[in-house]
Design a protein around this motif. Structure first.
Motif, mmCIF file in Angstrom:
data_model
loop_
_atom_site.group_PDB
_atom_site.id
_atom_site.type_symbol
_atom_site.label_atom_id
_atom_site.label_comp_id
_atom_site.label_asym_id
_atom_site.label_seq_id
_atom_site.Cartn_x
_atom_site.Cartn_y
_atom_site.Cartn_z
ATOM 1 N N SER A 69 0.833 -1.204 0.000
ATOM 2 C CA SER A 69 0.000 0.000 0.000
ATOM 3 C C SER A 69 0.868 1.255 0.000
ATOM 4 O O SER A 69 0.513 2.259 -0.613
ATOM 5 C CB SER A 69 -0.949 0.003 1.196
ATOM 6 O OG SER A 69 -0.253 0.198 2.404
ATOM 7 N N ARG A 70 1.995 1.188 0.664
ATOM 8 C CA ARG A 70 2.910 2.335 0.645
ATOM 9 C C ARG A 70 3.532 2.510 -0.744
ATOM 10 O O ARG A 70 3.690 3.633 -1.221
ATOM 11 C CB ARG A 70 4.006 2.164 1.690
ATOM 12 C CG ARG A 70 3.493 2.294 3.104
ATOM 13 C CD ARG A 70 4.606 1.999 4.107
ATOM 14 N NE ARG A 70 4.084 1.811 5.430
ATOM 15 C CZ ARG A 70 3.961 2.777 6.325
ATOM 16 N NH1 ARG A 70 4.316 4.001 6.024
ATOM 17 N NH2 ARG A 70 3.480 2.523 7.516
ATOM 18 N N ILE A 71 3.886 1.409 -1.370
ATOM 19 C CA ILE A 71 4.484 1.453 -2.707
ATOM 20 C C ILE A 71 3.492 2.044 -3.714
ATOM 21 O O ILE A 71 3.864 2.859 -4.559
ATOM 22 C CB ILE A 71 4.923 0.036 -3.149
ATOM 23 C CG1 ILE A 71 6.055 -0.477 -2.270
ATOM 24 C CG2 ILE A 71 5.329 0.014 -4.620
ATOM 25 C CD1 ILE A 71 7.317 0.330 -2.300
ATOM 26 N N ILE A 72 2.228 1.637 -3.615
ATOM 27 C CA ILE A 72 1.208 2.102 -4.562
ATOM 28 C C ILE A 72 1.023 3.617 -4.485
ATOM 29 O O ILE A 72 0.693 4.254 -5.476
ATOM 30 C CB ILE A 72 -0.132 1.372 -4.301
ATOM 31 C CG1 ILE A 72 -0.043 -0.047 -4.823
ATOM 32 C CG2 ILE A 72 -1.303 2.089 -4.944
ATOM 33 C CD1 ILE A 72 -1.245 -0.911 -4.474
ATOM 34 N N VAL A 73 1.249 4.191 -3.330
ATOM 35 C CA VAL A 73 1.115 5.642 -3.188
ATOM 36 C C VAL A 73 2.452 6.340 -3.471
ATOM 37 O O VAL A 73 2.508 7.345 -4.177
ATOM 38 C CB VAL A 73 0.601 6.019 -1.785
ATOM 39 C CG1 VAL A 73 0.614 7.521 -1.573
ATOM 40 C CG2 VAL A 73 -0.809 5.476 -1.582
ATOM 41 N N PHE A 74 3.538 5.801 -2.962
ATOM 42 C CA PHE A 74 4.834 6.488 -3.028
ATOM 43 C C PHE A 74 5.389 6.587 -4.454
ATOM 44 O O PHE A 74 5.760 7.669 -4.903
ATOM 45 C CB PHE A 74 5.851 5.791 -2.121
ATOM 46 C CG PHE A 74 7.219 6.397 -2.194
ATOM 47 C CD1 PHE A 74 7.479 7.633 -1.629
ATOM 48 C CD2 PHE A 74 8.248 5.747 -2.865
ATOM 49 C CE1 PHE A 74 8.734 8.203 -1.711
ATOM 50 C CE2 PHE A 74 9.511 6.311 -2.946
ATOM 51 C CZ PHE A 74 9.754 7.540 -2.366
ATOM 52 N N PHE A 75 5.478 5.466 -5.168
ATOM 53 C CA PHE A 75 6.115 5.505 -6.489
ATOM 54 C C PHE A 75 5.373 6.357 -7.509
ATOM 55 O O PHE A 75 6.002 7.144 -8.216
ATOM 56 C CB PHE A 75 6.393 4.094 -7.009
ATOM 57 C CG PHE A 75 7.646 3.509 -6.432
ATOM 58 C CD1 PHE A 75 8.875 4.112 -6.621
ATOM 59 C CD2 PHE A 75 7.588 2.362 -5.666
ATOM 60 C CE1 PHE A 75 10.029 3.585 -6.063
ATOM 61 C CE2 PHE A 75 8.733 1.826 -5.106
ATOM 62 C CZ PHE A 75 9.955 2.443 -5.303
ATOM 63 N N ALA B 257 -3.046 9.787 -5.904
ATOM 64 C CA ALA B 257 -4.169 10.382 -5.184
ATOM 65 C C ALA B 257 -5.311 9.380 -5.011
ATOM 66 O O ALA B 257 -5.912 9.289 -3.935
ATOM 67 C CB ALA B 257 -4.662 11.625 -5.921
ATOM 68 N N THR B 258 -5.583 8.614 -6.058
ATOM 69 C CA THR B 258 -6.653 7.613 -5.984
ATOM 70 C C THR B 258 -6.320 6.540 -4.964
ATOM 71 O O THR B 258 -7.165 6.166 -4.146
ATOM 72 C CB THR B 258 -6.889 6.979 -7.374
ATOM 73 O OG1 THR B 258 -7.220 8.010 -8.294
ATOM 74 C CG2 THR B 258 -7.993 5.945 -7.325
ATOM 75 N N ALA B 259 -5.096 6.040 -5.009
ATOM 76 C CA ALA B 259 -4.685 5.010 -4.045
ATOM 77 C C ALA B 259 -4.757 5.532 -2.616
ATOM 78 O O ALA B 259 -5.202 4.831 -1.710
ATOM 79 C CB ALA B 259 -3.271 4.533 -4.364
ATOM 80 N N SER B 260 -4.351 6.759 -2.428
ATOM 81 C CA SER B 260 -4.415 7.358 -1.098
ATOM 82 C C SER B 260 -5.864 7.551 -0.664
ATOM 83 O O SER B 260 -6.223 7.274 0.477
ATOM 84 C CB SER B 260 -3.690 8.702 -1.110
ATOM 85 O OG SER B 260 -3.778 9.314 0.141
ATOM 86 N N GLY C 23 -4.122 1.257 2.424
ATOM 87 C CA GLY C 23 -3.576 0.601 3.611
ATOM 88 C C GLY C 23 -4.615 -0.043 4.513
ATOM 89 O O GLY C 23 -4.272 -0.633 5.532
ATOM 90 N N LYS C 24 -5.892 0.038 4.147
ATOM 91 C CA LYS C 24 -6.948 -0.516 4.999
ATOM 92 C C LYS C 24 -6.821 -2.019 5.171
ATOM 93 O O LYS C 24 -7.089 -2.542 6.243
ATOM 94 C CB LYS C 24 -8.330 -0.177 4.443
ATOM 95 C CG LYS C 24 -8.719 1.265 4.621
ATOM 96 C CD LYS C 24 -10.117 1.509 4.094
ATOM 97 C CE LYS C 24 -10.486 2.980 4.234
ATOM 98 N NZ LYS C 24 -11.817 3.246 3.663
ATOM 99 N N GLN C 25 -6.452 -2.718 4.111
ATOM 100 C CA GLN C 25 -6.348 -4.175 4.174
ATOM 101 C C GLN C 25 -5.347 -4.597 5.247
ATOM 102 O O GLN C 25 -5.588 -5.547 5.975
ATOM 103 C CB GLN C 25 -5.930 -4.743 2.813
ATOM 104 C CG GLN C 25 -6.101 -6.225 2.702
ATOM 105 C CD GLN C 25 -7.559 -6.651 2.695
ATOM 106 O OE1 GLN C 25 -8.422 -5.944 2.243
ATOM 107 N NE2 GLN C 25 -7.823 -7.813 3.214
#
Length: 156
Positions: free
Chosen positions: A29-35, A67-70, A75-77
């Motif tokens: 979840s961090r990767i999906i937002v950070f990169f 923005a969408t991922a955030s 990270g809810k899962q």
């Protein structure tokens, strides 16, 4: 007592499996937002400094993905998995307590305690999100290595 030992082992493996799943979900979840955010920033800077036209759309798309991922809470899962892991850990501790106190209870009392603990396990299982087998395999390796043991050598 044998059923309680089985329940304790089941809770131990389930808890570790869900902890492994939570770690992985948190990482991804961090990767999906950070990169995408990083790509957006770099593309925006390239566009601003070098007037490269392709940088603008790349920046916009990457920014939208981040923005969408955030927004949807990628990270809810991890939180759901961590919650399940904690419930299994609590169950394991309750079972271990009953095993250690087993000698002081009658057979009827032990049967009632066992049924209650199995019902508690069933309520946890019914609310769980399933996790892929790879997390169980990872958990099994860690348990065999002693990660859940109370008798670890801490180097002292």
């Amino acid at each position: 007592m044998k059923l309680l030992e089985t329940l304790s082992t089941d809770a131990e493996y389930s808890a570790q499996t869900y902890f492994e799943a939570a770690k992985s979900a948190d990482f991804w979840s961090r990767i999906i937002v950070f990169f995408p955010a990083l790509i957006s920033a770099v593309a925006g800077m390239v566009t601003a400094f070098y007037s490269v036209k392709v940088g603008g759309p790349i920046s916009a798309i990457s920014g939208a993905v981040a923005a969408t991922a955030s927004f949807i809470g990628s990270g809810k899962q991890a939180g759901f998995y961590r919650d399940s892991a904690r419930k299994y850990t609590n169950l394991r501790h309750a079972v271990r307590l009953e095993i250690s106190m087993g000698g002081t209870k009658t057979e009827t009392e032990m049967e009632e305690v066992t049924r209650t603990l199995f019902e508690r396990r069933q309520s946890i299982v019914s609310a769980d999100e399933p996790v892929p087998n790879r997390f169980f395999n990872r958990a099994s390796k860690r348990i065999r290595a002693g990660v859940t043991s109370y008798n670890q050598n801490d180097g002292a």
